[in-house]
Design an enzyme around this catalytic site. Structure first.
Site, PDB file in Angstrom:
ATOM      1  N   ASP A 162       9.598  -1.321  43.703  1.00  0.00           N
ATOM      2  CA  ASP A 162      10.301  -2.144  44.802  1.00  0.00           C
ATOM      3  C   ASP A 162       9.483  -3.168  45.586  1.00  0.00           C
ATOM      4  O   ASP A 162       8.532  -2.665  46.193  1.00  0.00           O
ATOM      5  CB  ASP A 162      11.106  -1.391  45.782  1.00  0.00           C
ATOM      6  N   ASP A 195       3.281  -0.127  42.458  1.00  0.00           N
ATOM      7  CA  ASP A 195       4.756   0.360  43.218  1.00  0.00           C
ATOM      8  C   ASP A 195       5.759  -0.713  42.545  1.00  0.00           C
ATOM      9  O   ASP A 195       5.469  -1.561  41.630  1.00  0.00           O
ATOM     10  CB  ASP A 195       4.501  -0.213  44.505  1.00  0.00           C
TER      11      ASP A 195
END
Length: 241
Positions: free
Chosen positions: A32, A30
């Site tokens: 953020d 991922d």
């Protein structure tokens, strides 16, 4: 199975360390709050005075309190209307940083011969730059629509449809992990998935090793490795280069 402390700020469940990066062929991150220190959509919203409103939706989505991630993202993107590309550039140059240990971990994975995948509910404006910065092999994220003509260079508040659909959500992250494994001719059990929010759980559930980084409680509880203190490179304490 309860999470067991392995070292201060580092916990494991479901296996006995150490493992080796040589046992894996793919790592999926991922972006953020995982590879980078911010939630980009929240910081973009700050440019039009809507950070608090957008951040509240983001937090609820990451905690798994909003069932429809796609709708939550559309709501947030709608609030970005009027933000300029220059505003986003300022977010990138002044607010965005790689999280501690991110570069070291990616380099260790690449040195071990692993393919690196970045799957994000964020935006290509940022994922493309992180891809180039870290030498990531594949990315999947979302495209913000930018107004042309009058007021060109401003966000419209909508996303651009892509061949794979307009939004990369948890289901799409899972699909990307599985499709990348198939392309590489490997089992999903030869993949590592790293994330922090509820929309990372579908891909983490498919991977042979799931890693929660400073994650929401529901994510931490389900991950095989939980890094609660320090940088991403702490994974190398339980998965040796």
């Amino acid at each position: 199975m309860p999470v067991q402390d392995f070292a201060p700020g580092l916990a494991v469940q479901g296996f006995t360390p150490p493992l080796s990066l040589q046992d894996f062929k793919l790592v999926a991150f991922d972006m953020d709050s995982t590879l980078i220190n911010i939630e980009c959509v929240d910081e973009i919203a700050d440019a039009v005075g809507r950070k608090e409103e957008v951040a509240a939706i983001t937090e609820a989505a990451m905690r798994g309190e909003i069932a429809d991630y796609k709708e939550s993202l559309r709501r947030r993107v709608k609030l970005l209307a009027g933000v300029t590309v220059a505003d986003m550039e300022q977010v990138y140059t002044e607010r965005l940083q790689l999280n501690p240990g991110a570069e070291k971990l990616v380099q260790a994975c690449k040195a071990a011969g692993m393919t690196v995948l970045l799957v994000s509910g964020g935006f290509t404006f940022f994922t493309d730059r992180i891809r180039d910065r870290l030498g990531i092999d594949y990315t999947r994220s979302n495209v913000l629509e930018v107004r042309s003509g009058a007021n060109c260079g401003e966000l419209t508040g909508y996303l651009v449809d892509q061949p794979r659909g307009d939004i990369c959500d948890g289901a799409e992250k899972r699909k990307m992990l599985l499709e990348t494994c198939a392309r590489l001719g490997i089992s999903p059990k030869q993949a590592i998935a790293v994330g922090d929010g509820a929309n990372d759980l579908p891909m983490m559930g498919e991977a042979g090793l799931s890693v929660a980084y400073h994650a929401k409680p529901a994510v931490r509880a389900q991950a095989m490795v939980a890094i609660d203190e320090g940088g991403l490179d702490r994974l190398l304490e339980v998965v040796s280069p």
